[in-house]
Scaffold this motif. Structure first.
Motif, mmCIF file in Angstrom:
data_model
loop_
_atom_site.group_PDB
_atom_site.id
_atom_site.type_symbol
_atom_site.label_atom_id
_atom_site.label_comp_id
_atom_site.label_asym_id
_atom_site.label_seq_id
_atom_site.Cartn_x
_atom_site.Cartn_y
_atom_site.Cartn_z
ATOM 1 N N ASP A 227 75.627 -88.401 44.804
ATOM 2 C CA ASP A 227 75.499 -88.807 43.398
ATOM 3 C C ASP A 227 75.098 -90.265 43.227
ATOM 4 O O ASP A 227 74.866 -90.717 42.111
ATOM 5 C CB ASP A 227 76.777 -88.487 42.619
ATOM 6 N N LEU A 233 70.927 -87.859 35.905
ATOM 7 C CA LEU A 233 72.191 -87.349 35.372
ATOM 8 C C LEU A 233 72.101 -85.842 35.158
ATOM 9 O O LEU A 233 73.051 -85.100 35.461
ATOM 10 C CB LEU A 233 72.527 -88.053 34.058
ATOM 11 N N ALA A 234 70.966 -85.373 34.660
ATOM 12 C CA ALA A 234 70.798 -83.938 34.418
ATOM 13 C C ALA A 234 70.917 -83.150 35.719
ATOM 14 O O ALA A 234 71.517 -82.066 35.751
ATOM 15 C CB ALA A 234 69.439 -83.675 33.766
ATOM 16 N N ARG A 236 72.582 -84.086 38.419
ATOM 17 C CA ARG A 236 73.980 -84.131 38.862
ATOM 18 C C ARG A 236 74.840 -83.164 38.054
ATOM 19 O O ARG A 236 75.716 -82.484 38.601
ATOM 20 C CB ARG A 236 74.510 -85.568 38.753
ATOM 21 N N GLU A 237 74.571 -83.093 36.755
ATOM 22 C CA GLU A 237 75.351 -82.193 35.922
ATOM 23 C C GLU A 237 75.040 -80.730 36.213
ATOM 24 O O GLU A 237 75.885 -79.851 36.001
ATOM 25 C CB GLU A 237 75.091 -82.498 34.444
ATOM 26 N N SER A 238 73.850 -80.456 36.723
ATOM 27 C CA SER A 238 73.450 -79.070 36.988
ATOM 28 C C SER A 238 74.075 -78.504 38.264
ATOM 29 O O SER A 238 73.988 -77.294 38.502
ATOM 30 C CB SER A 238 71.922 -78.966 37.087
#
Length: 265
Positions: A227, A233-234, A236-238
């Protein structure tokens, strides 16, 4: 639990071990100037900041001068992050360029820079906090073999590891010169090491991890998205929607392997 720890720890280099964003931009700008010969040869500081933000779009290093070209010709950061694979061939065609020649130019510029000012070139790279210490500790652990799997030229990786005081055998550095997808290199690790091999693979590009996930014979490879690397960010969130990929923090990486798998401990 210890039997589930890796016998081979495969690591990407840029974005996992080393932060080379400053060097990336400086080398890419030199290549850009050779190709497009701008009147102003000192880049705007804002251009570098934009480059850093969209660096996650790049798959291999030769694309970097094209990234600068895209930014300077009005392609937005959002467009680059969403559609870079389609933008690259358009830029190559529009500018009568070949990927191989751009890559050779970029590597040649690096070679010349290293030959003329090694200390200056090395100073533009920073190892992520705690990573070099962790690698040095792992070199002393006979239970795990550390290998680097990267699209960076192996010789550059060796130079930077030496700077950080990390001793790694050349045969465990799999750079761009191998000209193989990373999942194929992981497959060869398994073939060479036997059925009892446990591979953990740390990478900062989600796309690369998903390509490994798609290989049925690599289903036992544990996949970690760094990370702290060159991802968005997208992305990492996925990760939550892309098992078995797990999000890994820098503090986890620097700690014991037990800390990498909180849900299993």
């Amino acid at each position: 639990m210890i039997n589930n720890f890796p016998t081979i720890l495969a690591l990407d280099f840029d974005g996992v071990i080393c932060d080379g964003l400053i060097e990336y931009f400086q080398t890419a700008w030199r290549a850009y100037c050779q190709i497009w010969k701008p009147v102003e040869t000192v880049p705007d500081p804002d251009l570098a900041l934009s480059f850093y933000r969209v660096r996650p779009a790049i798959e291999t290093g030769w694309e970097m001068p094209l990234l600068i070209r895209a930014l300077l010709t009005g392609i937005t950061e959002e467009q680059i992050l969403q559609d870079w694979p389609n933008i690259v061939p358009q830029l190559l065609t529009e500018n009568n360029l070949k990927a191989q020649s751009v890559g050779a130019m970029l590597d040649g510029l690096r070679d010349n820079w290293i030959a003329e000012d090694l200390a200056g070139w090395l100073s533009l790279h920073r190892f992520y906090p705690g990573v070099a210490d962790r690698l040095r500790c792992l070199q002393e652990d006979s239970a795990v073999k550390v290998a680097i799997v990267t699209t960076k030229e192996g010789r550059f990786v060796r130079e930077l590891l030496q700077l950080a005081g990390v001793q790694m055998p050349s045969e465990l550095i799999f750079g761009k010169e191998y000209n193989k997808p990373k999942h194929q290199i992981l497959r060869e690790f398994l073939a060479a090491s036997g059925k009892d091999t446990t591979i953990w693979f740390v990478e900062d590009r989600l796309k690369t991890l998903l390509s490994v996930k798609q290989q049925p014979d690599l289903s036992q490879v544990k996949l970690f998205l760094a990370d702290w690397g060159y991802n968005t960010l997208a992305e990492r969130e996925s990760v939550a929607q892309n098992p078995p990929v797990q999000l890994l923090s820098l503090s986890q990486f620097a700690g014991d392997f037990a800390d990498w798998l909180p849900d299993e401990c």
